[in-house]
Design a protein around this motif. Structure first.
Motif, PDB file in Angstrom:
ATOM      1  N   ILE A  82       0.881  -1.164   0.000  1.00 51.40           N
ATOM      2  CA  ILE A  82       0.000   0.000   0.000  1.00 51.40           C
ATOM      3  C   ILE A  82       0.920   1.215   0.000  1.00 51.40           C
ATOM      4  CG2 ILE A  82      -1.791   1.262   1.230  1.00 51.40           C
ATOM      5  CD1 ILE A  82      -2.525  -1.490   2.531  1.00 51.40           C
ATOM      6  N   VAL A  83       0.827   1.981  -1.085  1.00 52.85           N
ATOM      7  CA  VAL A  83       1.740   3.096  -1.280  1.00 52.85           C
ATOM      8  C   VAL A  83       0.938   4.392  -1.335  1.00 52.85           C
ATOM      9  CG1 VAL A  83       3.594   4.017  -2.714  1.00 52.85           C
ATOM     10  CG2 VAL A  83       3.211   1.542  -2.630  1.00 52.85           C
ATOM     11  N   GLU A  84       1.229   5.299  -0.403  1.00 47.61           N
ATOM     12  CA  GLU A  84       0.620   6.625  -0.423  1.00 47.61           C
ATOM     13  C   GLU A  84       1.599   7.573  -1.100  1.00 47.61           C
ATOM     14  OE1 GLU A  84      -2.279   7.208   3.260  1.00 47.61           O
ATOM     15  OE2 GLU A  84      -0.200   6.871   3.878  1.00 47.61           O
ATOM     16  N   LEU A  85       1.077   8.321  -2.078  1.00 47.28           N
ATOM     17  CA  LEU A  85       1.908   9.243  -2.841  1.00 47.28           C
ATOM     18  C   LEU A  85       1.232  10.604  -2.924  1.00 47.28           C
ATOM     19  CD1 LEU A  85       1.401   6.468  -5.015  1.00 47.28           C
ATOM     20  CD2 LEU A  85       3.678   7.281  -5.498  1.00 47.28           C
ATOM     21  N   HIS A  86       1.998  11.602  -3.315  1.00 50.00           N
ATOM     22  CA  HIS A  86       1.416  12.899  -3.649  1.00 50.00           C
ATOM     23  C   HIS A  86       2.150  13.453  -4.861  1.00 50.00           C
ATOM     24  CE1 HIS A  86       4.840  14.441  -1.294  1.00 50.00           C
ATOM     25  NE2 HIS A  86       4.712  15.551  -2.017  1.00 50.00           N
ATOM     26  N   SER A  87       1.473  14.336  -5.567  1.00 51.88           N
ATOM     27  CA  SER A  87       2.096  14.999  -6.713  1.00 51.88           C
ATOM     28  C   SER A  87       2.275  16.472  -6.391  1.00 51.88           C
ATOM     29  CB  SER A  87       1.244  14.824  -7.975  1.00 51.88           C
ATOM     30  OG  SER A  87      -0.027  15.395  -7.797  1.00 51.88           O
ATOM     31  N   GLU A  88       3.263  17.066  -7.021  1.00 52.86           N
ATOM     32  CA  GLU A  88       3.549  18.495  -6.855  1.00 52.86           C
ATOM     33  C   GLU A  88       3.674  19.136  -8.231  1.00 52.86           C
ATOM     34  OE1 GLU A  88       7.120  18.567  -4.528  1.00 52.86           O
ATOM     35  OE2 GLU A  88       6.063  18.096  -2.674  1.00 52.86           O
ATOM     36  N   ALA A  89       2.714  18.867  -9.075  1.00 52.24           N
ATOM     37  CA  ALA A  89       2.794  19.292 -10.471  1.00 52.24           C
ATOM     38  C   ALA A  89       2.070  20.617 -10.701  1.00 52.24           C
ATOM     39  CB  ALA A  89       2.196  18.213 -11.365  1.00 52.24           C
ATOM     40  N   ILE A  90       2.451  21.269 -11.779  1.00 53.88           N
ATOM     41  CA  ILE A  90       1.791  22.507 -12.201  1.00 53.88           C
ATOM     42  C   ILE A  90       1.325  22.317 -13.638  1.00 53.88           C
ATOM     43  CG2 ILE A  90       2.057  24.974 -12.624  1.00 53.88           C
ATOM     44  CD1 ILE A  90       4.147  25.002 -10.384  1.00 53.88           C
ATOM     45  N   ALA A  91       0.035  22.587 -13.858  1.00 54.51           N
ATOM     46  CA  ALA A  91      -0.558  22.405 -15.184  1.00 54.51           C
ATOM     47  C   ALA A  91      -0.155  23.538 -16.122  1.00 54.51           C
ATOM     48  CB  ALA A  91      -2.086  22.350 -15.062  1.00 54.51           C
ATOM     49  N   LYS A  92      -0.460  23.348 -17.395  1.00 52.67           N
ATOM     50  CA  LYS A  92      -0.149  24.360 -18.419  1.00 52.67           C
ATOM     51  C   LYS A  92      -0.730  25.725 -18.057  1.00 52.67           C
ATOM     52  CE  LYS A  92      -1.799  22.316 -22.016  1.00 52.67           C
ATOM     53  NZ  LYS A  92      -2.163  21.903 -23.380  1.00 52.67           N
ATOM     54  N   ASN A  93      -1.908  25.737 -17.438  1.00 55.06           N
ATOM     55  CA  ASN A  93      -2.559  27.017 -17.113  1.00 55.06           C
ATOM     56  C   ASN A  93      -2.129  27.569 -15.759  1.00 55.06           C
ATOM     57  OD1 ASN A  93      -3.907  25.264 -15.371  1.00 55.06           O
ATOM     58  ND2 ASN A  93      -5.867  26.310 -15.615  1.00 55.06           N
ATOM     59  N   GLY A  94      -1.190  26.905 -15.081  1.00 56.77           N
ATOM     60  CA  GLY A  94      -0.714  27.356 -13.781  1.00 56.77           C
ATOM     61  C   GLY A  94      -1.411  26.721 -12.590  1.00 56.77           C
ATOM     62  N   PHE A  95      -2.448  25.906 -12.829  1.00 52.07           N
ATOM     63  CA  PHE A  95      -3.171  25.215 -11.756  1.00 52.07           C
ATOM     64  C   PHE A  95      -2.226  24.260 -11.031  1.00 52.07           C
ATOM     65  CE2 PHE A  95      -5.802  21.364 -10.703  1.00 52.07           C
ATOM     66  CZ  PHE A  95      -6.483  21.913  -9.628  1.00 52.07           C
ATOM     67  N   ARG A  96      -2.174  24.359  -9.703  1.00 47.53           N
ATOM     68  CA  ARG A  96      -1.329  23.459  -8.904  1.00 47.53           C
ATOM     69  C   ARG A  96      -2.053  22.127  -8.744  1.00 47.53           C
ATOM     70  NH1 ARG A  96       3.400  24.531  -7.079  1.00 47.53           N
ATOM     71  NH2 ARG A  96       3.165  22.717  -5.758  1.00 47.53           N
ATOM     72  N   PHE A  97      -1.478  21.105  -9.312  1.00 50.82           N
ATOM     73  CA  PHE A  97      -2.058  19.766  -9.241  1.00 50.82           C
ATOM     74  C   PHE A  97      -1.368  18.995  -8.119  1.00 50.82           C
ATOM     75  CE2 PHE A  97      -2.595  15.338 -10.855  1.00 50.82           C
ATOM     76  CZ  PHE A  97      -3.971  15.304 -10.815  1.00 50.82           C
ATOM     77  N   ASP A  98      -1.693  19.375  -6.887  1.00 53.10           N
ATOM     78  CA  ASP A  98      -1.110  18.744  -5.698  1.00 53.10           C
ATOM     79  C   ASP A  98      -2.070  17.666  -5.206  1.00 53.10           C
ATOM     80  OD1 ASP A  98       1.004  20.502  -5.907  1.00 53.10           O
ATOM     81  OD2 ASP A  98       0.215  21.892  -4.425  1.00 53.10           O
TER      82      ASP A  98
END
Length: 133
Positions: A82-98
């Motif tokens: 069981i793996v818990e992960l998170h993302s710290e990405a930023i979309a093309k429009n600047g939306f933080r995809f956390d």
């Protein structure tokens, strides 16, 4: 005997360092991968190729630097991780995809053969609504 927690952490380190190929080398070609929810990435994928096309390839179109996944915690018992992960990405429009994820991974001979993935469906839907592909 079960899968070794150190091995699981090692293969997920590939994802953390942008090495998707290194991670997916440990996923069965005929993996049974379900992304839970009702959003553009949700679905039941019956192969590694279909899963990548239905998720990572779509994310690559809206996240210029990828999902940027990081492992938060790991629990291993027998052949299940069981793996818990998170993302710290930023979309093309600047939306933080956390986003935050929980992947329940089933192993056979050190290969992932089945996954049930849980995530924030509303955040995924917003990502694609604001960054159509």
């Amino acid at each position: 005997m079960g899968v070794d927690p150190g091995f699981v952490r090692k293969i997920f380190a590939g994802l953390e360092h942008g090495d998707g190929a290194g991670f997916f080398a440990h996923v069965a070609d005929d993996v049974d991968w379900t992304v839970m929810g009702t959003h553009p990435l949700a679905g039941h994928y019956l192969s590694k190729a279909d899963f990548i096309a239905g998720t990572f390839a779509k994310l690559g179109k809206v996240l210029p630097n990828g999902a940027q996944l990081h492992v938060d915690s790991l629990i291993v018992q027998d052949d299940v991780a069981i793996v818990e992960l998170h993302s710290e990405a930023i979309a093309k429009n600047g939306f933080r995809f956390d986003n935050h994820y929980c992947w329940v991974c089933y192993f056979r001979n050190d290969t992932i053969v089945r996954v049930r993935a849980y995530l924030d469906s509303v955040m995924v839907a917003r990502l694609f609504a604001e960054n159509p592909i």
